[in-house]
Design a protein around this motif. Structure first.
Motif, PDB file in Angstrom:
ATOM      1  N   ARG A 144       0.824  -1.217   0.000  1.00  0.00           N
ATOM      2  CA  ARG A 144       0.000   0.000   0.000  1.00  0.00           C
ATOM      3  C   ARG A 144       0.855   1.263   0.000  1.00  0.00           C
ATOM      4  N   ARG A 145       1.909   1.259   0.788  1.00  0.00           N
ATOM      5  CA  ARG A 145       2.790   2.428   0.907  1.00  0.00           C
ATOM      6  C   ARG A 145       3.939   2.417  -0.109  1.00  0.00           C
ATOM      7  N   LYS A 146       4.047   1.313  -0.848  1.00  0.00           N
ATOM      8  CA  LYS A 146       5.145   1.137  -1.809  1.00  0.00           C
ATOM      9  C   LYS A 146       6.487   1.446  -1.141  1.00  0.00           C
ATOM     10  N   ALA A 147       6.703   0.762  -0.035  1.00  0.00           N
ATOM     11  CA  ALA A 147       7.934   0.922   0.747  1.00  0.00           C
ATOM     12  C   ALA A 147       8.527  -0.460   0.977  1.00  0.00           C
ATOM     13  N   PHE A 148       9.594  -0.751   0.263  1.00  0.00           N
ATOM     14  CA  PHE A 148      10.180  -2.085   0.269  1.00  0.00           C
ATOM     15  C   PHE A 148      11.606  -2.060   0.795  1.00  0.00           C
ATOM     16  N   ALA A 149      12.045  -3.195   1.312  1.00  0.00           N
ATOM     17  CA  ALA A 149      13.387  -3.306   1.877  1.00  0.00           C
ATOM     18  C   ALA A 149      14.384  -3.914   0.896  1.00  0.00           C
ATOM     19  N   ASN A 150      13.898  -4.645  -0.105  1.00  0.00           N
ATOM     20  CA  ASN A 150      14.774  -5.369  -1.031  1.00  0.00           C
ATOM     21  C   ASN A 150      14.522  -4.937  -2.474  1.00  0.00           C
ATOM     22  N   PRO A 151      15.594  -4.776  -3.245  1.00  0.00           N
ATOM     23  CA  PRO A 151      15.430  -4.332  -4.641  1.00  0.00           C
ATOM     24  C   PRO A 151      14.521  -5.227  -5.468  1.00  0.00           C
ATOM     25  N   GLU A 152      14.590  -6.529  -5.272  1.00  0.00           N
ATOM     26  CA  GLU A 152      13.767  -7.435  -6.076  1.00  0.00           C
ATOM     27  C   GLU A 152      12.273  -7.246  -5.812  1.00  0.00           C
ATOM     28  N   ASP A 153      11.939  -6.676  -4.648  1.00  0.00           N
ATOM     29  CA  ASP A 153      10.531  -6.448  -4.311  1.00  0.00           C
ATOM     30  C   ASP A 153       9.933  -5.278  -5.093  1.00  0.00           C
ATOM     31  N   THR A 154      10.774  -4.455  -5.671  1.00  0.00           N
ATOM     32  CA  THR A 154      10.300  -3.270  -6.402  1.00  0.00           C
ATOM     33  C   THR A 154      10.114  -3.544  -7.891  1.00  0.00           C
ATOM     34  N   ALA A 155      10.386  -4.752  -8.354  1.00  0.00           N
ATOM     35  CA  ALA A 155      10.383  -5.071  -9.783  1.00  0.00           C
ATOM     36  C   ALA A 155       9.065  -4.731 -10.473  1.00  0.00           C
TER      37      ALA A 155
ATOM     38  N   PHE B 202       7.226  -2.284  -9.967  1.00  0.00           N
ATOM     39  CA  PHE B 202       7.015  -0.835 -10.019  1.00  0.00           C
ATOM     40  C   PHE B 202       8.002  -0.128 -10.936  1.00  0.00           C
ATOM     41  N   GLY B 203       8.820  -0.892 -11.637  1.00  0.00           N
ATOM     42  CA  GLY B 203       9.785  -0.292 -12.543  1.00  0.00           C
ATOM     43  C   GLY B 203      11.132  -0.971 -12.416  1.00  0.00           C
ATOM     44  N   LYS B 204      12.075  -0.488 -13.200  1.00  0.00           N
ATOM     45  CA  LYS B 204      13.429  -1.065 -13.190  1.00  0.00           C
ATOM     46  C   LYS B 204      14.448   0.037 -12.969  1.00  0.00           C
ATOM     47  N   GLY B 205      15.602  -0.368 -12.478  1.00  0.00           N
ATOM     48  CA  GLY B 205      16.713   0.564 -12.317  1.00  0.00           C
ATOM     49  C   GLY B 205      16.396   1.721 -11.386  1.00  0.00           C
TER      50      GLY B 205
ATOM     51  N   SER C 153      14.173   4.102 -11.565  1.00  0.00           N
ATOM     52  CA  SER C 153      12.761   4.381 -11.264  1.00  0.00           C
ATOM     53  C   SER C 153      12.244   3.510 -10.112  1.00  0.00           C
ATOM     54  N   ALA C 154      12.847   2.351  -9.910  1.00  0.00           N
ATOM     55  CA  ALA C 154      12.421   1.462  -8.834  1.00  0.00           C
ATOM     56  C   ALA C 154      13.088   1.810  -7.506  1.00  0.00           C
ATOM     57  N   LYS C 155      14.207   2.524  -7.554  1.00  0.00           N
ATOM     58  CA  LYS C 155      14.948   2.829  -6.322  1.00  0.00           C
ATOM     59  C   LYS C 155      14.148   3.671  -5.341  1.00  0.00           C
ATOM     60  N   LYS C 156      13.223   4.483  -5.841  1.00  0.00           N
ATOM     61  CA  LYS C 156      12.447   5.328  -4.933  1.00  0.00           C
ATOM     62  C   LYS C 156      11.541   4.511  -4.021  1.00  0.00           C
ATOM     63  N   TYR C 157      11.325   3.245  -4.376  1.00  0.00           N
ATOM     64  CA  TYR C 157      10.492   2.375  -3.550  1.00  0.00           C
ATOM     65  C   TYR C 157      11.311   1.617  -2.494  1.00  0.00           C
ATOM     66  N   LEU C 158      12.625   1.751  -2.545  1.00  0.00           N
ATOM     67  CA  LEU C 158      13.497   1.177  -1.506  1.00  0.00           C
ATOM     68  C   LEU C 158      13.617   2.213  -0.399  1.00  0.00           C
ATOM     69  N   ARG C 159      12.686   2.141   0.528  1.00  0.00           N
ATOM     70  CA  ARG C 159      12.645   3.160   1.574  1.00  0.00           C
ATOM     71  C   ARG C 159      11.928   2.622   2.796  1.00  0.00           C
ATOM     72  N   THR C 160      12.060   3.364   3.879  1.00  0.00           N
ATOM     73  CA  THR C 160      11.300   3.013   5.074  1.00  0.00           C
ATOM     74  C   THR C 160      10.058   3.888   5.132  1.00  0.00           C
ATOM     75  N   ASP C 161       9.053   3.394   5.780  1.00  0.00           N
ATOM     76  CA  ASP C 161       7.792   4.105   5.932  1.00  0.00           C
ATOM     77  C   ASP C 161       7.372   3.974   7.391  1.00  0.00           C
ATOM     78  N   VAL C 162       6.884   5.050   7.979  1.00  0.00           N
ATOM     79  CA  VAL C 162       6.544   5.027   9.413  1.00  0.00           C
ATOM     80  C   VAL C 162       5.463   3.993   9.731  1.00  0.00           C
ATOM     81  N   ASP C 163       4.478   3.840   8.859  1.00  0.00           N
ATOM     82  CA  ASP C 163       3.411   2.864   9.114  1.00  0.00           C
ATOM     83  C   ASP C 163       3.910   1.428   8.986  1.00  0.00           C
ATOM     84  N   VAL C 164       4.740   1.181   7.984  1.00  0.00           N
ATOM     85  CA  VAL C 164       5.323  -0.161   7.827  1.00  0.00           C
ATOM     86  C   VAL C 164       6.184  -0.487   9.039  1.00  0.00           C
TER      87      VAL C 164
END
Length: 159
Positions: free
Chosen positions: A44-55, A57-60, A62-73
């Motif tokens: 829901r928050r598009k906040a992932f810990a591993n690069p393969e989890d962002t596949a 949502f994009g590649k390279g 464009s996908a790096k922005k989803y490698l982040r922490t989220d307060v709710d997660v």
């Protein structure tokens, strides 16, 4: 038989063990649910810990922005970690307690209070409810586990 250790062959018919198995299953399922809630919040928050989890949502770059922490997660993850820190000891100590021959009514009180405290702790964590609600629910569950451990030691070591 109150005060005597149960024999392995008697476990299936032992009401205290059946109660332990029931409440152990409840808190384990609750803990497993926390994994699903974490996954839900990650997606829901598009906040992932591993690069393969962002596949998806994009590649390279464009996908790096989803490698982040989220307060709710992170809040859900902390609740899950707290479950691991408290439910695992309950499982071991609760089993030994169930085998130590407690009265059914006393055992049910221990198991029910622990399960209720853990469920309330999760609600307090995820809502979030103001303190001291979450802290008190943690303490109640912790004291129940300590109480069972004391009974096990008293029975086993004749304290």
């Amino acid at each position: 038989r109150t005060g005597e250790m149960a024999k392995l062959t008697q476990l299936i018919d032992n009401e205290v063990f059946q109660a332990y198995a029931t409440y152990a299953a409840i808190v384990l399922l609750k803990m497993m649910l926390m994994s699903l809630i974490t996954a839900y919040f990650r997606i829901r928050r598009k906040a992932f810990a591993n690069p393969e989890d962002t596949a998806s949502f994009g590649k390279g770059e464009s996908a790096k922005k989803y490698l982040r922490t989220d307060v709710d997660v992170e809040r859900v993850r902390r609740g899950h970690l707290n479950d691991l820190e408290n439910i695992v000891p309950f499982l071991g100590i609760g089993l030994l307690y169930a085998l130590s021959g407690p009265e059914l009514s006393t055992a049910l009180l221990h198991f029910r209070i622990f399960a209720g405290a853990r469920i309330f702790h999760t609600i307090a964590y995820l809502t979030p409810l103001p303190q001291p609600g979450r802290g008190l629910s943690w303490a109640v569950g912790y004291v129940v586990t300590i109480s069972m451990a004391y009974k096990v030691l008293k029975t086993g070591l004749n304290l």
